[in-house]
Design a protein around this motif. Structure first.
Motif, PDB file in Angstrom:
ATOM      1  N   VAL A 252       0.869  -1.176   0.000  1.00  0.00           N
ATOM      2  CA  VAL A 252       0.000   0.000   0.000  1.00  0.00           C
ATOM      3  C   VAL A 252       0.904   1.223   0.000  1.00  0.00           C
ATOM      4  CG1 VAL A 252      -1.727   1.321   1.272  1.00  0.00           C
ATOM      5  CG2 VAL A 252      -1.875  -1.177   1.205  1.00  0.00           C
ATOM      6  N   GLU A 253       0.685   2.107  -0.975  1.00  0.00           N
ATOM      7  CA  GLU A 253       1.436   3.359  -1.074  1.00  0.00           C
ATOM      8  C   GLU A 253       0.478   4.502  -0.757  1.00  0.00           C
ATOM      9  OE1 GLU A 253       4.737   2.032  -4.377  1.00  0.00           O
ATOM     10  OE2 GLU A 253       2.892   2.947  -5.110  1.00  0.00           O
ATOM     11  N   GLU A 254       0.849   5.305   0.213  1.00  0.00           N
ATOM     12  CA  GLU A 254      -0.002   6.397   0.693  1.00  0.00           C
ATOM     13  C   GLU A 254       0.334   7.708   0.001  1.00  0.00           C
ATOM     14  OE1 GLU A 254      -2.535   6.114   2.691  1.00  0.00           O
ATOM     15  OE2 GLU A 254      -2.219   4.116   3.533  1.00  0.00           O
ATOM     16  N   PRO A 255      -0.687   8.551  -0.257  1.00  0.00           N
ATOM     17  CA  PRO A 255      -0.420   9.861  -0.857  1.00  0.00           C
ATOM     18  C   PRO A 255       0.490  10.692   0.049  1.00  0.00           C
ATOM     19  CG  PRO A 255      -2.753   9.641  -0.245  1.00  0.00           C
ATOM     20  CD  PRO A 255      -2.092   8.337   0.045  1.00  0.00           C
ATOM     21  N   GLY A 256       1.341  11.477  -0.598  1.00  0.00           N
ATOM     22  CA  GLY A 256       2.257  12.322   0.163  1.00  0.00           C
ATOM     23  C   GLY A 256       3.587  11.656   0.449  1.00  0.00           C
ATOM     24  N   THR A 257       3.735  10.380   0.065  1.00  0.00           N
ATOM     25  CA  THR A 257       5.004   9.674   0.239  1.00  0.00           C
ATOM     26  C   THR A 257       5.704   9.578  -1.116  1.00  0.00           C
ATOM     27  OG1 THR A 257       4.003   7.484  -0.111  1.00  0.00           O
ATOM     28  CG2 THR A 257       4.056   8.321   2.158  1.00  0.00           C
ATOM     29  N   THR A 258       6.881   8.999  -1.120  1.00  0.00           N
ATOM     30  CA  THR A 258       7.563   8.726  -2.381  1.00  0.00           C
ATOM     31  C   THR A 258       7.707   7.222  -2.521  1.00  0.00           C
ATOM     32  OG1 THR A 258       9.688   9.050  -1.284  1.00  0.00           O
ATOM     33  CG2 THR A 258       8.852  10.880  -2.570  1.00  0.00           C
ATOM     34  N   ASP A 259       7.703   6.759  -3.768  1.00  0.00           N
ATOM     35  CA  ASP A 259       7.810   5.328  -4.008  1.00  0.00           C
ATOM     36  C   ASP A 259       9.272   4.896  -4.064  1.00  0.00           C
ATOM     37  OD1 ASP A 259       8.776   5.991  -6.549  1.00  0.00           O
ATOM     38  OD2 ASP A 259       6.985   5.325  -7.602  1.00  0.00           O
ATOM     39  N   TRP A 260       9.511   3.626  -4.342  1.00  0.00           N
ATOM     40  CA  TRP A 260      10.858   3.056  -4.356  1.00  0.00           C
ATOM     41  C   TRP A 260      11.779   3.726  -5.374  1.00  0.00           C
ATOM     42  CZ3 TRP A 260      12.858   0.738  -8.721  1.00  0.00           C
ATOM     43  CH2 TRP A 260      11.947   0.474  -9.742  1.00  0.00           C
ATOM     44  N   ALA A 261      11.195   4.308  -6.444  1.00  0.00           N
ATOM     45  CA  ALA A 261      12.002   4.950  -7.480  1.00  0.00           C
ATOM     46  C   ALA A 261      12.172   6.450  -7.244  1.00  0.00           C
ATOM     47  CB  ALA A 261      11.364   4.715  -8.849  1.00  0.00           C
ATOM     48  N   GLY A 262      11.577   6.956  -6.141  1.00  0.00           N
ATOM     49  CA  GLY A 262      11.704   8.368  -5.821  1.00  0.00           C
ATOM     50  C   GLY A 262      10.604   9.255  -6.373  1.00  0.00           C
ATOM     51  N   PHE A 263       9.584   8.651  -6.989  1.00  0.00           N
ATOM     52  CA  PHE A 263       8.463   9.426  -7.523  1.00  0.00           C
ATOM     53  C   PHE A 263       7.442   9.695  -6.420  1.00  0.00           C
ATOM     54  CE2 PHE A 263       9.841   7.161 -11.454  1.00  0.00           C
ATOM     55  CZ  PHE A 263      10.188   8.277 -12.199  1.00  0.00           C
ATOM     56  N   PRO A 264       6.796  10.878  -6.443  1.00  0.00           N
ATOM     57  CA  PRO A 264       5.759  11.152  -5.433  1.00  0.00           C
ATOM     58  C   PRO A 264       4.517  10.288  -5.667  1.00  0.00           C
ATOM     59  CG  PRO A 264       5.890  12.954  -7.025  1.00  0.00           C
ATOM     60  CD  PRO A 264       7.003  12.002  -7.358  1.00  0.00           C
TER      61      PRO A 264
END
Length: 199
Positions: free
Chosen positions: A88-100
């Motif tokens: 689960v990826e939450e808004p306001g975070t960055t993913d594993w590749a550095g994208f918001p």
């Protein structure tokens, strides 16, 4: 043992104490011929990890965990023959590749079905369970990242409803913790984001 009846298998989330089986299945996945296109980790890196790594990984994605879920296909003999994990990826975070991350989404990683079980329908059933879990956690969409040269995976993802989003992720050595590595020299290799929107 192979079957064309995915109903003969139990599709379920792992339990934290099943980390040895989760480790074994991951190591098998990393020995698959397509592993260099499908995973950001090598067999050598994974096999060198201490048991505590595998214990924490299983605990963080087991039944009842909120941030991730590892789902497996368990054969009639108890053998684990397939898996995928949904993060689960939450808004306001960055993913594993550095994208918001702009909205709550699921991220499918670590997809693997043992070669002798491919074509049996198990991957479809695993994806159904993974999507159901993501939707139950409030995900607005689910995404995955696939290597530009992994045509077999791209065809399957389209078949189950995923479409390319137009987002590409250039790969370089030492990139994050996602799935889908391709280490090359010269021209940069690229991963493609595929998405499916909440129904």
């Amino acid at each position: 043992m192979s079957t064309t009846n995915p109903g003969a298998y139990v599709i379920r989330s792992i339990h934290a104490d099943e980390w040895p089986a989760a480790k074994e299945l991951r190591l098998a996945a990393l020995q698959d011929p397509v592993a260099p296109l499908a995973f950001l980790e090598t067999y050598e890196q994974a096999v060198a990890r201490p048991d505590s790594f595998w214990q924490e990984r299983a605990a963080g994605a087991c039944e009842g965990a909120d941030g991730a879920q590892q789902i497996i296909a368990e054969g009639p003999d108890g053998a684990w023959v397939g898996t995928l994990t949904v993060l689960v990826e939450e808004p306001g975070t960055t993913d594993w590749a550095g994208f918001p991350v702009e909205r709550k989404q699921g991220h499918v990683v670590a997809v693997f079905v043992r070669p002798e079980e491919r074509g049996s329908g198990l991957t479809d059933v695993l994806f159904d369970a993974g999507l159901e879990w993501a939707w139950s956690r409030g995900a607005e969409r689910v995404r995955l990242i696939v290597h530009e040269e992994n045509g077999r995976a791209q065809r399957f993802y389209r078949k189950v409803g995923f479409e390319p989003s137009g987002v590409t992720v250039p790969l370089g050595e030492g990139e994050g913790e996602g799935e889908g590595e391709g280490e090359g020299e010269g021209e940069a290799e690229v991963e493609l984001e595929f998405v499916i929107e909440r129904p």
